[in-house]
Design an enzyme around this catalytic site. Structure first.
Site, mmCIF file in Angstrom:
data_model
loop_
_atom_site.group_PDB
_atom_site.id
_atom_site.type_symbol
_atom_site.label_atom_id
_atom_site.label_comp_id
_atom_site.label_asym_id
_atom_site.label_seq_id
_atom_site.Cartn_x
_atom_site.Cartn_y
_atom_site.Cartn_z
ATOM 1 N N THR A 120 31.994 73.169 27.787
ATOM 2 C CA THR A 120 32.514 74.524 27.601
ATOM 3 C C THR A 120 33.719 74.712 28.491
ATOM 4 O OG1 THR A 120 30.971 75.350 29.274
ATOM 5 C CG2 THR A 120 30.271 75.484 26.990
ATOM 6 N N GLY A 121 34.593 73.731 28.504
ATOM 7 C CA GLY A 121 35.670 73.685 29.479
ATOM 8 C C GLY A 121 36.671 74.806 29.384
ATOM 9 N N CYS A 122 36.882 75.410 28.208
ATOM 10 C CA CYS A 122 37.861 76.486 28.142
ATOM 11 C C CYS A 122 37.187 77.824 27.944
ATOM 12 C CB CYS A 122 38.879 76.237 27.031
ATOM 13 S SG CYS A 122 38.198 76.292 25.386
ATOM 14 N N GLY A 123 35.914 77.912 28.336
ATOM 15 C CA GLY A 123 35.226 79.192 28.277
ATOM 16 C C GLY A 123 34.311 79.310 27.089
ATOM 17 N N CYS A 125 34.768 76.723 24.317
ATOM 18 C CA CYS A 125 34.813 75.470 23.577
ATOM 19 C C CYS A 125 33.440 74.803 23.570
ATOM 20 C CB CYS A 125 35.817 74.508 24.213
ATOM 21 S SG CYS A 125 37.475 75.175 24.307
#
Length: 285
Positions: A120-123, A125
């Site tokens: 969930t690296g970009c919030g 994703c």
């Protein structure tokens, strides 16, 4: 107890948050060799009870705050004491943030994890379910009021605290400000949501209630930032950049006063202006 017991936290030295890099820079008509600071971007893996929950790229600083804040804003804990232990383990590939939850919280985590997939690296994703991406944000009580001048003073206060951005000009900040105490805490990261998670963890660990102040963001305001701020209990958010339409709708629904496009003495109030006193409402063509 508002904080984790110090014996429950193990922190090994992570990589530095910034490194010096060489470049060629055009200065006038000349191309010259130069050096600048670049923010480090490291893979951070969050594991809960030995199971990897998420892997994201982040600045390797304040990772204990990051771990607590991530668990808090993801709804896995309600307070730092809900964590049995937390370890920061650097590896050749990145840094592992190992969090151990007691049995009752472990059950909450297992249920939460079934609705998520991968990083969930970009919030947002990697989140598998559309309903999960648009997940519930708790209602925020109408705590306190602020003067218009507070917004300007608060945003002006954060520049001095952005030490990593002063080096790199490439990271976001999330900060917390109160009329009585001024700038209480500030955290930086290459990811805007990571910075907010770190801030949430920093406040939670020292027992500071977000309900009495203003959350400041140096980024645009997207829906996951409203979700995280609502979980913090923050009644007001002020940001340098503009919000998305989804963020405005969610802020309206959960009772957050959303202020954005804060530039000098100018700003725009999108939701719940009742928390701003001495305001003047006028129609602008």
């Amino acid at each position: 107890m508002s904080d984790l017991d110090s014996d429950s936290i193990f922190v090994a030295a992570p990589p530095p948050p910034a490194v010096s890099v060489e470049c060629l820079a055009q200065r006038g008509k000349d191309l010259v060799r130069s050096v600048r600071a670049a923010p480090e971007e490291t893979a951070i893996a969050f594991t809960f009870n030995g199971i990897t929950h998420a892997v994201m790229m982040a600045t390797p600083a304040d990772l204990d705050d990051f771990g607590v804040g991530f668990a808090l804003t993801e709804g896995l804990i309600e307070k730092p004491a809900d964590i049995s232990s937390l370890e920061i383990i650097p590896t050749e590939l990145g840094v592992e943030v190992r969090i151990w939850l007691p049995e009752d919280r472990g059950e909450t985590y297992s249920a939460r994890r079934r609705s998520m997939a991968g990083p969930t690296g970009c919030g947002l994703c990697g989140i598998e379910s559309l309903s999960e991406a648009m997940r519930f944000a708790p209602a925020v009580p109408s705590a306190g009021v602020f003067e218009r001048g507070d917004i300007v003073k608060a945003m002006a206060s954060i520049q001095a605290g952005q030490t990593l951005n002063a080096q790199t000009h490439a990271v976001h900040a999330a900060a917390f400000w109160t009329p009585a105490g001024g700038l209480i805490a500030l955290r930086e990261d290459v990811g805007r949501h990571n910075a907010l998670d770190k801030l949430a963890g920093a406040l939670c660990r020292v027992g500071v209630c977000a309900g009495g102040g203003l959350v400041l963001l140096t980024s645009r305001v997207s829906i996951e930032l409203i979700q995280k701020a609502a979980r913090m209990g923050a009644p007001m958010i002020a940001a340098v950049s503009a919000p998305t339409a989804a963020a405005i709708r969610l802020a309206e629904d959960c009772g957050v006063t959303l202020i954005a496009v804060v530039r000098g003495a100018d700003f725009e109030i999108f939701t719940h202006p009742e928390r701003i006193v001495d305001r003047v409402i006028a129609n602008v063509a």
